[in-house]
Design a protein around this motif. Structure first.
Motif, PDB file in Angstrom:
ATOM      1  N   LEU A  31       0.834  -1.189   0.000  1.00  0.00           N
ATOM      2  CA  LEU A  31       0.000   0.000   0.000  1.00  0.00           C
ATOM      3  C   LEU A  31       0.873   1.245   0.000  1.00  0.00           C
ATOM      4  N   VAL A  32       0.310   2.308  -0.542  1.00  0.00           N
ATOM      5  CA  VAL A  32       0.973   3.613  -0.545  1.00  0.00           C
ATOM      6  C   VAL A  32       0.048   4.589   0.149  1.00  0.00           C
ATOM      7  N   SER A  33       0.602   5.424   1.015  1.00  0.00           N
ATOM      8  CA  SER A  33      -0.202   6.355   1.778  1.00  0.00           C
ATOM      9  C   SER A  33       0.572   7.663   1.947  1.00  0.00           C
ATOM     10  N   THR A  34       0.016   8.562   2.737  1.00  0.00           N
ATOM     11  CA  THR A  34       0.638   9.854   3.022  1.00  0.00           C
ATOM     12  C   THR A  34       0.919   9.937   4.513  1.00  0.00           C
ATOM     13  N   ALA A  35       2.166  10.247   4.846  1.00  0.00           N
ATOM     14  CA  ALA A  35       2.579  10.304   6.253  1.00  0.00           C
ATOM     15  C   ALA A  35       2.043  11.545   6.948  1.00  0.00           C
ATOM     16  N   HIS A  36       1.716  11.362   8.213  1.00  0.00           N
ATOM     17  CA  HIS A  36       1.373  12.467   9.115  1.00  0.00           C
ATOM     18  C   HIS A  36       2.256  12.315  10.338  1.00  0.00           C
ATOM     19  N   THR A  37       2.630  13.434  10.951  1.00  0.00           N
ATOM     20  CA  THR A  37       3.430  13.375  12.159  1.00  0.00           C
ATOM     21  C   THR A  37       2.656  14.022  13.300  1.00  0.00           C
ATOM     22  N   TRP A  38       2.865  13.477  14.493  1.00  0.00           N
ATOM     23  CA  TRP A  38       2.207  13.973  15.704  1.00  0.00           C
ATOM     24  C   TRP A  38       3.211  13.802  16.834  1.00  0.00           C
ATOM     25  N   GLY A  39       3.906  14.898  17.156  1.00  0.00           N
ATOM     26  CA  GLY A  39       5.026  14.756  18.085  1.00  0.00           C
ATOM     27  C   GLY A  39       6.039  13.804  17.460  1.00  0.00           C
ATOM     28  N   GLN A  40       6.519  12.845  18.252  1.00  0.00           N
ATOM     29  CA  GLN A  40       7.471  11.858  17.736  1.00  0.00           C
ATOM     30  C   GLN A  40       6.737  10.553  17.394  1.00  0.00           C
ATOM     31  N   GLU A  41       5.731  10.710  16.550  1.00  0.00           N
ATOM     32  CA  GLU A  41       4.981   9.571  16.018  1.00  0.00           C
ATOM     33  C   GLU A  41       4.689   9.844  14.549  1.00  0.00           C
ATOM     34  N   VAL A  42       4.813   8.805  13.745  1.00  0.00           N
ATOM     35  CA  VAL A  42       4.420   8.860  12.338  1.00  0.00           C
ATOM     36  C   VAL A  42       3.201   7.966  12.201  1.00  0.00           C
ATOM     37  N   ALA A 105      14.299   2.919  15.992  1.00  0.00           N
ATOM     38  CA  ALA A 105      13.100   3.594  15.483  1.00  0.00           C
ATOM     39  C   ALA A 105      13.318   5.087  15.274  1.00  0.00           C
ATOM     40  N   ALA A 106      14.416   5.639  15.780  1.00  0.00           N
ATOM     41  CA  ALA A 106      14.680   7.079  15.624  1.00  0.00           C
ATOM     42  C   ALA A 106      14.819   7.483  14.156  1.00  0.00           C
ATOM     43  N   VAL A 107      15.031   6.522  13.247  1.00  0.00           N
ATOM     44  CA  VAL A 107      15.083   6.828  11.818  1.00  0.00           C
ATOM     45  C   VAL A 107      13.762   7.445  11.358  1.00  0.00           C
ATOM     46  N   LEU A 108      12.695   7.195  12.100  1.00  0.00           N
ATOM     47  CA  LEU A 108      11.394   7.778  11.754  1.00  0.00           C
ATOM     48  C   LEU A 108      11.404   9.297  11.849  1.00  0.00           C
ATOM     49  N   ALA A 109      12.374   9.875  12.528  1.00  0.00           N
ATOM     50  CA  ALA A 109      12.483  11.336  12.617  1.00  0.00           C
ATOM     51  C   ALA A 109      12.718  11.971  11.250  1.00  0.00           C
ATOM     52  N   THR A 110      13.122  11.168  10.258  1.00  0.00           N
ATOM     53  CA  THR A 110      13.370  11.717   8.915  1.00  0.00           C
ATOM     54  C   THR A 110      12.096  11.762   8.075  1.00  0.00           C
ATOM     55  N   VAL A 111      10.998  11.229   8.596  1.00  0.00           N
ATOM     56  CA  VAL A 111       9.712  11.295   7.882  1.00  0.00           C
ATOM     57  C   VAL A 111       9.130  12.689   8.065  1.00  0.00           C
ATOM     58  N   ARG A 112       8.694  13.309   6.970  1.00  0.00           N
ATOM     59  CA  ARG A 112       8.078  14.633   7.021  1.00  0.00           C
ATOM     60  C   ARG A 112       6.591  14.516   6.749  1.00  0.00           C
ATOM     61  N   ASP A 113       5.818  15.365   7.404  1.00  0.00           N
ATOM     62  CA  ASP A 113       4.378  15.394   7.191  1.00  0.00           C
ATOM     63  C   ASP A 113       4.112  15.565   5.694  1.00  0.00           C
ATOM     64  N   GLY A 114       3.287  14.699   5.125  1.00  0.00           N
ATOM     65  CA  GLY A 114       2.974  14.776   3.703  1.00  0.00           C
ATOM     66  C   GLY A 114       3.833  13.881   2.823  1.00  0.00           C
ATOM     67  N   ASN A 115       4.898  13.270   3.398  1.00  0.00           N
ATOM     68  CA  ASN A 115       5.726  12.346   2.610  1.00  0.00           C
ATOM     69  C   ASN A 115       4.904  11.156   2.127  1.00  0.00           C
ATOM     70  N   PRO A 116       5.178  10.671   0.916  1.00  0.00           N
ATOM     71  CA  PRO A 116       4.581   9.402   0.511  1.00  0.00           C
ATOM     72  C   PRO A 116       5.242   8.263   1.303  1.00  0.00           C
ATOM     73  N   VAL A 117       4.450   7.291   1.699  1.00  0.00           N
ATOM     74  CA  VAL A 117       4.941   6.138   2.448  1.00  0.00           C
ATOM     75  C   VAL A 117       4.471   4.884   1.727  1.00  0.00           C
ATOM     76  N   ARG A 118       5.363   3.914   1.598  1.00  0.00           N
ATOM     77  CA  ARG A 118       5.009   2.626   0.984  1.00  0.00           C
ATOM     78  C   ARG A 118       5.238   1.531   2.008  1.00  0.00           C
TER      79      ARG A 118
END
Length: 124
Positions: A31-42, A105-118
């Motif tokens: 699946l492909v989706s759009t990332a959202h961030t909320w504090g230190q959560e994707v 899991a700290a690699v998730l800090a590189t995810v930006r709100d609106g990034n495509p996620v697969r």
């Protein structure tokens, strides 16, 4: 079951337990989706709708792969959220726990709100 979660700046591998939610998610992959961030959560929508399991939890360890039933979304906390108390990972509401991220899991800090996620299954 192992999955790969990829976004423009990186990727991670997660190992999931055999749960009803994991089985439903597996049928929807890739699946492909759009990332959202909320504090230190994707988190991101999966298009999968399941019920909250009896062992759903709101406070989890960093790197937990959780399924937010209220939003049909995978939730990937790696640190405190806006409602955390101290350094805990507190999700918006109780979530089904599916497994955990392999490695840091700290690699998730590189995810930006609106990034495509697969999200895809890794062949076993």
């Amino acid at each position: 079951m192992q999955i790969r979660i990829s976004w423009p700046a990186g990727h991670l591998i997660a190992t999931l337990e055999n749960t009803p939610t994991t089985q439903a998610l597996g049928k929807a992959l890739p699946l492909v989706s759009t990332a959202h961030t909320w504090g230190q959560e994707v988190y991101f929508d999966t298009g999968v709708s399941v019920s909250r399991e009896t062992d759903a939890r709101q406070v989890v360890e960093p790197g937990t792969v959780a399924f937010w039933t209220d939003g049909d979304a995978l939730a990937l906390p790696y640190g405190p959220t806006p409602i955390s108390r101290g350094d805990e990972c507190r999700l918006a509401s109780p979530c089904n726990v599916l497994g955990s991220v392999d490695g840091d899991a700290a690699v998730l800090a590189t995810v930006r709100d609106g990034n495509p996620v697969r999200v895809e299954l890794i062949d076993e």
